[in-house]
Write a protein that holds these residues in place. Structure first.
Motif, PDB file in Angstrom:
ATOM      1  N   LYS A  15      52.098  53.978  19.973  1.00 15.72           N
ATOM      2  CA  LYS A  15      52.616  52.786  19.603  1.00 15.72           C
ATOM      3  C   LYS A  15      52.014  51.709  19.037  1.00 15.72           C
ATOM      4  N   VAL A  16      52.037  51.279  18.282  1.00 15.33           N
ATOM      5  CA  VAL A  16      51.039  50.910  17.339  1.00 15.33           C
ATOM      6  C   VAL A  16      51.136  49.650  16.511  1.00 15.33           C
ATOM      7  N   ALA A  17      51.242  48.943  16.149  1.00 18.65           N
ATOM      8  CA  ALA A  17      51.537  47.563  15.190  1.00 18.65           C
ATOM      9  C   ALA A  17      50.673  46.693  14.845  1.00 18.65           C
ATOM     10  N   GLY A  18      51.031  46.386  13.614  1.00 19.18           N
ATOM     11  CA  GLY A  18      49.758  45.673  12.835  1.00 19.18           C
ATOM     12  C   GLY A  18      49.854  45.684  11.319  1.00 19.18           C
ATOM     13  N   PHE A  19      48.962  45.893  10.820  1.00 15.97           N
ATOM     14  CA  PHE A  19      49.105  45.064  10.023  1.00 15.97           C
ATOM     15  C   PHE A  19      47.811  45.262   8.857  1.00 15.97           C
ATOM     16  N   VAL A  30      53.629  38.254  10.068  1.00 14.27           N
ATOM     17  CA  VAL A  30      53.610  37.561  11.482  1.00 14.27           C
ATOM     18  C   VAL A  30      55.021  38.437  12.707  1.00 14.27           C
ATOM     19  N   PRO A  31      55.954  38.814  12.551  1.00 17.60           N
ATOM     20  CA  PRO A  31      57.183  39.614  13.300  1.00 17.60           C
ATOM     21  C   PRO A  31      56.644  40.474  14.014  1.00 17.60           C
ATOM     22  N   VAL A  32      55.882  41.250  13.630  1.00 20.58           N
ATOM     23  CA  VAL A  32      54.673  42.302  14.158  1.00 20.58           C
ATOM     24  C   VAL A  32      53.776  42.030  15.270  1.00 20.58           C
ATOM     25  N   LEU A  33      53.750  40.982  15.209  1.00 23.40           N
ATOM     26  CA  LEU A  33      52.645  40.875  16.197  1.00 23.40           C
ATOM     27  C   LEU A  33      53.024  39.989  17.420  1.00 23.40           C
TER      28      LEU A  33
END
Length: 180
Positions: A33-37, A89-92
């Motif tokens: 469960k990792v999100a970001g860029f 931004v929505p990913v965050l």
């Protein structure tokens, strides 16, 4: 949601390997469960032309480029704030994302042109989610704000301490590790 969280900042001179370190830490954790860029240079004929972003979900886009015109500029680079806000931004969004760990590579002048990004980062730092961020060494506003946020750990990455720093951050975040 994790039972504990960590707010980790990684800084250093350009080219010291911050993005590479972040990718190695993600690999070490093997966390689902990792999100970001993350960001990378765009080069043509050994000349830097701009910067692109890549989401951990595989999406890509241009953050800044010499050919982008407009009001948002850092040096010779025009910044695509609208594209960044639409895709990254929505990913965050801590309210919608299922992530236990958010990766932001990086918090710098270009990213901070986006008020939506600044707001999302503040929400992340105020949340119970873990955050691993690369951040510019110098800068005002959000850049200095995250460095003084309560409970953050700031690491100064160098070529000499890279392996030890990766190991230490991986250990701090080990509570997120997927069971074998």
């Amino acid at each position: 949601m994790p039972s504990k969280s960590a707010k980790i900042l990684l800084t250093g001179v350009p080219g010291c390997g911050k993005t590479t370190a972040v990718m190695k830490i993600i690999e070490n954790l093997n966390c689902e469960k990792v999100a970001g860029f993350y960001t990378q240079e765009i080069r043509k004929n050994n000349t830097r032309k701009g910067f692109c972003w890549t989401g951990l979900d595989g999406a890509t886009g241009i953050l800044a480029h010499v050919d982008i015109k407009g009001p948002f500029r850092v040096g010779k680079y025009g910044v695509d704030v609208a594209g960044f806000e639409e895709a990254v931004v929505p990913v965050l969004d801590v309210e919608r994302a299922d992530a236990e760990l958010f990766i932001l590579d990086e918090i710098g002048k270009m990213e901070c042109f986006s008020e939506r990004f600044v707001t999302a980062v503040r929400w992340l730092f105020a949340s119970e989610r873990s955050v691993l961020v690369t951040v510019a060494r110098k800068g005002a506003g959000l850049i200095s704000e995250v460095k003084s946020y309560p409970g953050t750990r700031l690491f100064n990455l160098t070529r000499e301490n890279r392996d030890e720093t990766i190991a230490e951050i991986s250990q701090i975040l080990s509570f997120l590790r997927r069971p074998s």
